[in-house]
Design a protein around this motif. Structure first.
Motif, mmCIF file in Angstrom:
data_model
loop_
_atom_site.group_PDB
_atom_site.id
_atom_site.type_symbol
_atom_site.label_atom_id
_atom_site.label_comp_id
_atom_site.label_asym_id
_atom_site.label_seq_id
_atom_site.Cartn_x
_atom_site.Cartn_y
_atom_site.Cartn_z
ATOM 1 N N GLU A 1 4.116 -3.597 -9.055
ATOM 2 C CA GLU A 1 4.350 -2.835 -7.837
ATOM 3 C C GLU A 1 3.158 -1.945 -7.471
ATOM 4 O O GLU A 1 3.002 -1.559 -6.318
ATOM 5 C CB GLU A 1 5.600 -1.965 -7.993
ATOM 6 N N ASN A 2 2.332 -1.606 -8.448
ATOM 7 C CA ASN A 2 1.204 -0.693 -8.222
ATOM 8 C C ASN A 2 0.021 -1.098 -9.095
ATOM 9 O O ASN A 2 -0.347 -0.403 -10.030
ATOM 10 C CB ASN A 2 1.630 0.745 -8.534
ATOM 11 N N SER B 1 1.606 3.151 -4.107
ATOM 12 C CA SER B 1 2.988 3.056 -4.555
ATOM 13 C C SER B 1 3.288 4.179 -5.523
ATOM 14 O O SER B 1 2.399 4.703 -6.190
ATOM 15 C CB SER B 1 3.208 1.697 -5.241
ATOM 16 N N ALA C 1 5.203 3.631 -8.030
ATOM 17 C CA ALA C 1 5.440 2.970 -9.306
ATOM 18 C C ALA C 1 4.309 3.298 -10.275
ATOM 19 O O ALA C 1 3.214 3.689 -9.884
ATOM 20 C CB ALA C 1 5.543 1.460 -9.105
ATOM 21 N N SER D 1 1.469 -0.937 2.356
ATOM 22 C CA SER D 1 2.106 -0.224 1.247
ATOM 23 C C SER D 1 2.446 1.207 1.632
ATOM 24 O O SER D 1 1.946 1.749 2.607
ATOM 25 C CB SER D 1 1.173 -0.228 0.031
#
Length: 298
Positions: free
Chosen positions: A37-38, A29, A31, A21
Protein backbone atom coordinates in the motif's frame (compact mmCIF):
# COMPACT_ATOMS: atom_id res chain seq x y z
CA UNK A 1 6.66 -12.12 5.76
CA UNK A 2 5.67 -12.49 2.11
CA UNK A 3 7.88 -10.92 -0.54
CA UNK A 4 6.54 -7.68 -1.96
CA UNK A 5 6.75 -6.49 -5.52
CA UNK A 6 9.23 -3.85 -6.66
CA UNK A 7 9.46 -1.97 -9.90
CA UNK A 8 11.45 0.69 -11.73
CA UNK A 9 9.45 3.66 -12.95
CA UNK A 10 10.52 6.85 -14.64
CA UNK A 11 10.52 10.25 -12.99
CA UNK A 12 7.66 11.39 -15.20
CA UNK A 13 5.44 8.78 -13.58
CA UNK A 14 5.89 10.23 -10.10
CA UNK A 15 3.33 13.02 -10.54
CA UNK A 16 0.66 10.64 -11.75
CA UNK A 17 1.35 8.26 -8.86
CA UNK A 18 0.96 11.06 -6.36
CA UNK A 19 -2.30 12.28 -7.86
CA UNK A 20 -3.73 8.78 -7.52
CA UNK A 21 -2.85 8.45 -3.85
CA UNK A 22 -3.93 10.05 -0.60
CA UNK A 23 -1.87 12.57 1.31
CA UNK A 24 1.10 11.17 3.22
CA UNK A 25 4.81 10.46 2.73
CA UNK A 26 6.66 9.63 -0.47
CA UNK A 27 4.32 6.73 -1.10
CA UNK A 28 1.31 8.91 -0.45
CA UNK A 29 -0.31 6.55 2.08
CA UNK A 30 -0.82 6.17 5.82
CA UNK A 31 0.17 2.50 5.55
CA UNK A 32 3.52 1.34 6.90
CA UNK A 33 6.40 2.30 4.65
CA UNK A 34 7.60 -0.54 2.45
CA UNK A 35 4.25 -2.33 2.15
CA UNK A 36 2.24 -2.91 -1.01
CA UNK A 37 0.00 0.00 0.00
CA UNK A 38 2.97 2.34 0.58
CA UNK A 39 6.07 1.21 -1.33
CA UNK A 40 9.33 3.03 -0.68
CA UNK A 41 9.96 5.65 -3.36
CA UNK A 42 13.72 5.58 -4.09
CA UNK A 43 15.08 8.16 -6.52
CA UNK A 44 18.26 7.41 -8.47
CA UNK A 45 20.09 8.60 -11.57
CA UNK A 46 21.00 5.76 -13.91
CA UNK A 47 18.54 3.02 -12.94
CA UNK A 48 19.43 1.16 -16.12
CA UNK A 49 22.65 -0.07 -14.51
CA UNK A 50 22.20 -3.85 -14.04
CA UNK A 51 22.98 -3.78 -10.32
CA UNK A 52 19.76 -1.88 -9.63
CA UNK A 53 17.72 -4.86 -10.84
CA UNK A 54 19.78 -7.09 -8.54
CA UNK A 55 19.16 -4.65 -5.70
CA UNK A 56 15.40 -4.73 -6.35
CA UNK A 57 15.38 -8.51 -6.08
CA UNK A 58 17.32 -8.38 -2.81
CA UNK A 59 14.92 -5.79 -1.37
CA UNK A 60 11.93 -7.83 -2.52
CA UNK A 61 13.38 -10.93 -0.88
CA UNK A 62 13.26 -9.05 2.44
CA UNK A 63 9.54 -8.35 1.99
CA UNK A 64 9.91 -4.66 1.19
CA UNK A 65 7.94 -3.04 -1.63
CA UNK A 66 9.96 -0.44 -3.53
CA UNK A 67 9.58 1.78 -6.59
CA UNK A 68 12.89 2.91 -8.09
CA UNK A 69 12.35 6.28 -9.75
CA UNK A 70 14.88 7.03 -12.50
CA UNK A 71 15.88 10.68 -12.98
CA UNK A 72 17.97 11.99 -15.85
CA UNK A 73 18.95 15.28 -14.22
CA UNK A 74 20.96 15.60 -10.99
CA UNK A 75 18.97 18.68 -10.04
CA UNK A 76 15.68 16.77 -9.70
CA UNK A 77 15.97 14.09 -6.97
CA UNK A 78 16.60 16.41 -4.00
CA UNK A 79 13.62 18.71 -4.64
CA UNK A 80 11.49 15.58 -5.21
CA UNK A 81 12.64 14.29 -1.81
CA UNK A 82 12.01 17.61 -0.11
CA UNK A 83 8.52 17.83 -1.58
CA UNK A 84 7.55 14.34 -0.42
CA UNK A 85 7.57 12.71 -3.86
CA UNK A 86 10.38 10.42 -2.69
CA UNK A 87 11.19 8.74 0.61
CA UNK A 88 14.93 8.48 -0.09
CA UNK A 89 17.38 9.07 -2.91
CA UNK A 90 20.79 7.71 -3.85
CA UNK A 91 22.73 9.58 -6.51
CA UNK A 92 24.89 12.26 -4.88
CA UNK A 93 27.97 12.83 -2.78
CA UNK A 94 28.23 14.86 0.41
CA UNK A 95 29.38 18.08 -1.27
CA UNK A 96 26.47 17.99 -3.72
CA UNK A 97 24.00 17.57 -0.85
CA UNK A 98 25.66 20.34 1.15
CA UNK A 99 25.30 22.75 -1.75
CA UNK A 100 21.66 21.81 -2.19
CA UNK A 101 20.84 22.22 1.51
CA UNK A 102 22.46 25.64 1.68
CA UNK A 103 20.95 26.95 -1.54
CA UNK A 104 17.47 25.53 -0.86
CA UNK A 105 17.45 26.21 2.88
CA UNK A 106 16.81 22.51 3.43
CA UNK A 107 18.03 19.91 5.92
CA UNK A 108 18.24 16.63 4.00
CA UNK A 109 20.53 14.15 5.75
CA UNK A 110 22.70 11.13 4.87
CA UNK A 111 21.62 7.73 6.20
CA UNK A 112 24.28 5.53 4.63
CA UNK A 113 27.23 5.46 2.28
CA UNK A 114 27.73 3.62 -1.00
CA UNK A 115 31.04 4.39 -2.71
CA UNK A 116 33.47 7.02 -3.87
CA UNK A 117 33.60 7.16 -7.65
CA UNK A 118 36.48 8.61 -9.65
CA UNK A 119 35.48 11.45 -11.94
CA UNK A 120 37.06 11.17 -15.36
CA UNK A 121 38.17 13.25 -18.34
CA UNK A 122 37.27 11.64 -21.67
CA UNK A 123 38.04 12.35 -25.30
CA UNK A 124 37.08 10.76 -28.59
CA UNK A 125 39.74 12.76 -30.45
CA UNK A 126 42.86 12.39 -28.30
CA UNK A 127 44.42 9.39 -26.58
CA UNK A 128 46.15 11.32 -23.81
CA UNK A 129 46.13 14.67 -22.05
CA UNK A 130 49.45 15.49 -23.67
CA UNK A 131 47.89 15.19 -27.12
CA UNK A 132 45.30 17.91 -26.45
CA UNK A 133 46.48 21.01 -28.31
CA UNK A 134 46.95 24.39 -26.69
CA UNK A 135 43.87 26.57 -26.97
CA UNK A 136 41.48 23.63 -27.31
CA UNK A 137 38.08 23.66 -25.62
CA UNK A 138 37.33 21.30 -22.72
CA UNK A 139 33.90 20.86 -21.12
CA UNK A 140 33.06 20.39 -17.44
CA UNK A 141 29.67 19.87 -15.70
CA UNK A 142 28.00 23.15 -14.74
CA UNK A 143 26.61 22.08 -11.33
CA UNK A 144 28.61 23.64 -8.51
CA UNK A 145 30.22 20.56 -6.99
CA UNK A 146 31.08 18.57 -10.09
CA UNK A 147 32.29 21.71 -11.84
CA UNK A 148 34.80 22.35 -9.06
CA UNK A 149 35.88 18.71 -8.95
CA UNK A 150 36.26 18.64 -12.73
CA UNK A 151 38.37 21.81 -12.71
CA UNK A 152 40.68 20.29 -10.09
CA UNK A 153 41.16 17.26 -12.35
CA UNK A 154 42.04 19.53 -15.28
CA UNK A 155 44.53 21.34 -13.06
CA UNK A 156 46.09 18.08 -11.87
CA UNK A 157 46.40 17.05 -15.52
CA UNK A 158 48.29 20.24 -16.34
CA UNK A 159 45.60 21.67 -18.62
CA UNK A 160 44.59 24.69 -16.52
CA UNK A 161 45.69 26.79 -13.57
CA UNK A 162 43.16 27.84 -10.94
CA UNK A 163 43.36 31.00 -8.89
CA UNK A 164 44.65 30.33 -5.37
CA UNK A 165 45.33 26.72 -6.31
CA UNK A 166 41.66 25.78 -6.54
CA UNK A 167 39.17 24.40 -4.03
CA UNK A 168 35.99 22.27 -3.86
CA UNK A 169 34.16 25.52 -4.65
CA UNK A 170 36.09 26.66 -7.74
CA UNK A 171 34.17 27.75 -10.85
CA UNK A 172 35.12 28.44 -14.45
CA UNK A 173 35.56 32.07 -13.40
CA UNK A 174 38.56 30.97 -11.29
CA UNK A 175 40.49 29.64 -14.31
CA UNK A 176 43.63 31.68 -14.95
CA UNK A 177 43.31 31.81 -18.73
CA UNK A 178 46.76 33.26 -19.31
CA UNK A 179 48.38 30.40 -17.40
CA UNK A 180 46.19 27.63 -18.84
CA UNK A 181 46.67 25.44 -21.90
CA UNK A 182 42.96 25.09 -22.73
CA UNK A 183 39.72 27.01 -22.46
CA UNK A 184 36.92 25.62 -20.30
CA UNK A 185 33.17 25.57 -20.97
CA UNK A 186 30.60 24.56 -18.33
CA UNK A 187 27.71 22.44 -19.66
CA UNK A 188 24.82 20.55 -18.11
CA UNK A 189 26.20 17.28 -16.78
CA UNK A 190 23.77 15.29 -18.91
CA UNK A 191 25.21 16.67 -22.16
CA UNK A 192 28.95 16.69 -21.52
CA UNK A 193 29.11 13.21 -23.07
CA UNK A 194 27.23 14.22 -26.21
CA UNK A 195 29.49 17.29 -26.52
CA UNK A 196 32.58 15.15 -27.22
CA UNK A 197 32.44 15.57 -31.02
CA UNK A 198 32.58 19.35 -30.52
CA UNK A 199 35.24 19.65 -27.80
CA UNK A 200 38.71 18.24 -27.28
CA UNK A 201 37.71 16.51 -24.04
CA UNK A 202 35.03 16.57 -21.37
CA UNK A 203 34.61 15.72 -17.70
CA UNK A 204 31.77 13.18 -17.71
CA UNK A 205 29.93 11.92 -14.66
CA UNK A 206 29.86 8.14 -14.38
CA UNK A 207 26.10 8.00 -14.94
CA UNK A 208 26.52 9.43 -18.43
CA UNK A 209 29.69 7.88 -19.88
CA UNK A 210 27.70 5.09 -21.51
CA UNK A 211 25.90 7.77 -23.55
CA UNK A 212 29.15 8.24 -25.46
CA UNK A 213 29.85 4.47 -25.74
CA UNK A 214 32.68 4.87 -23.24
CA UNK A 215 33.73 2.94 -20.16
CA UNK A 216 35.58 4.17 -17.05
CA UNK A 217 38.76 2.60 -18.44
CA UNK A 218 38.64 5.08 -21.34
CA UNK A 219 39.32 8.09 -19.09
CA UNK A 220 42.53 9.92 -20.03
CA UNK A 221 42.68 11.53 -16.56
CA UNK A 222 40.77 11.15 -13.29
CA UNK A 223 40.98 11.93 -9.60
CA UNK A 224 42.00 9.48 -6.88
CA UNK A 225 39.06 8.19 -4.79
CA UNK A 226 41.42 6.70 -2.18
CA UNK A 227 42.88 10.09 -1.25
CA UNK A 228 41.69 11.28 2.21
CA UNK A 229 40.63 14.56 0.63
CA UNK A 230 38.02 12.58 -1.31
CA UNK A 231 35.90 11.92 1.81
CA UNK A 232 33.29 14.59 0.97
CA UNK A 233 32.83 12.85 -2.38
CA UNK A 234 31.42 9.71 -0.73
CA UNK A 235 28.09 8.92 -2.36
CA UNK A 236 25.18 8.53 0.01
CA UNK A 237 21.58 7.54 0.58
CA UNK A 238 19.78 10.72 1.66
CA UNK A 239 16.39 11.39 3.20
CA UNK A 240 14.55 14.08 5.13
CA UNK A 241 15.47 14.87 8.72
CA UNK A 242 12.07 13.52 9.80
CA UNK A 243 12.86 10.12 8.26
CA UNK A 244 16.49 9.92 9.37
CA UNK A 245 15.77 7.11 11.87
CA UNK A 246 13.27 5.15 9.76
CA UNK A 247 14.01 1.44 10.17
CA UNK A 248 12.85 0.46 6.69
CA UNK A 249 15.14 3.02 5.07
CA UNK A 250 18.02 1.82 7.25
CA UNK A 251 17.31 -1.71 6.06
CA UNK A 252 17.51 -0.55 2.44
CA UNK A 253 21.00 0.79 3.12
CA UNK A 254 22.06 -2.48 4.77
CA UNK A 255 20.77 -4.50 1.80
CA UNK A 256 22.75 -2.31 -0.60
CA UNK A 257 25.94 -2.52 1.45
CA UNK A 258 25.77 -6.21 2.34
CA UNK A 259 24.50 -7.90 -0.81
CA UNK A 260 27.64 -9.19 -2.61
CA UNK A 261 25.95 -9.26 -6.02
CA UNK A 262 24.97 -5.60 -5.64
CA UNK A 263 28.45 -4.56 -4.55
CA UNK A 264 30.01 -6.50 -7.41
CA UNK A 265 27.63 -4.79 -9.81
CA UNK A 266 28.55 -1.36 -8.49
CA UNK A 267 32.23 -2.11 -9.03
CA UNK A 268 31.59 -3.49 -12.51
CA UNK A 269 29.59 -0.40 -13.49
CA UNK A 270 32.49 1.79 -12.33
CA UNK A 271 35.06 -0.27 -14.23
CA UNK A 272 36.50 -1.50 -10.94
CA UNK A 273 37.59 2.00 -9.99
CA UNK A 274 35.02 2.74 -7.26
CA UNK A 275 35.93 2.45 -3.60
CA UNK A 276 33.05 0.84 -1.70
CA UNK A 277 32.38 2.26 1.76
CA UNK A 278 30.35 1.55 4.87
CA UNK A 279 31.12 4.83 6.58
CA UNK A 280 29.33 5.48 9.91
CA UNK A 281 26.36 7.81 9.48
CA UNK A 282 27.66 10.14 12.19
CA UNK A 283 30.87 10.65 10.18
CA UNK A 284 28.87 11.38 7.04
CA UNK A 285 26.76 13.92 8.92
CA UNK A 286 29.86 15.53 10.45
CA UNK A 287 31.36 15.95 6.98
CA UNK A 288 28.08 17.37 5.67
CA UNK A 289 27.92 19.88 8.54
CA UNK A 290 31.54 20.91 7.89
CA UNK A 291 31.03 21.43 4.16
CA UNK A 292 27.79 23.34 4.72
CA UNK A 293 29.52 25.63 7.21
CA UNK A 294 32.29 26.26 4.67
CA UNK A 295 29.76 27.12 1.95
CA UNK A 296 27.82 29.44 4.25
CA UNK A 297 31.01 31.27 5.23
CA UNK A 298 31.97 32.07 1.65
Amino acid sequence: MNARRSTIVTATAVGAMLLMSACGGGGGSDAELGTEENPVQLGVVGASEPYWAVYEEAVEAEGIAIDIIDFTDYNQPNPALSEGELDVNQFQHIIFLANYNVQAGDDLVPIGSTAIYPLGLYSTQYDSVEDIPDGAEVAVPNDDTNQARGLLILQQAGLITLADGGSPFSTVADVDEAASRVTVTALDAAITASSLPDVAAAIINNDFIADADLTPEDAIAQDDPTDPSAFPYINIFATTADNADDEVLAQLVEIYQNTPEVQEGVLEAAGGAAVLTQTPVEDLQASLDEVQAEIESR
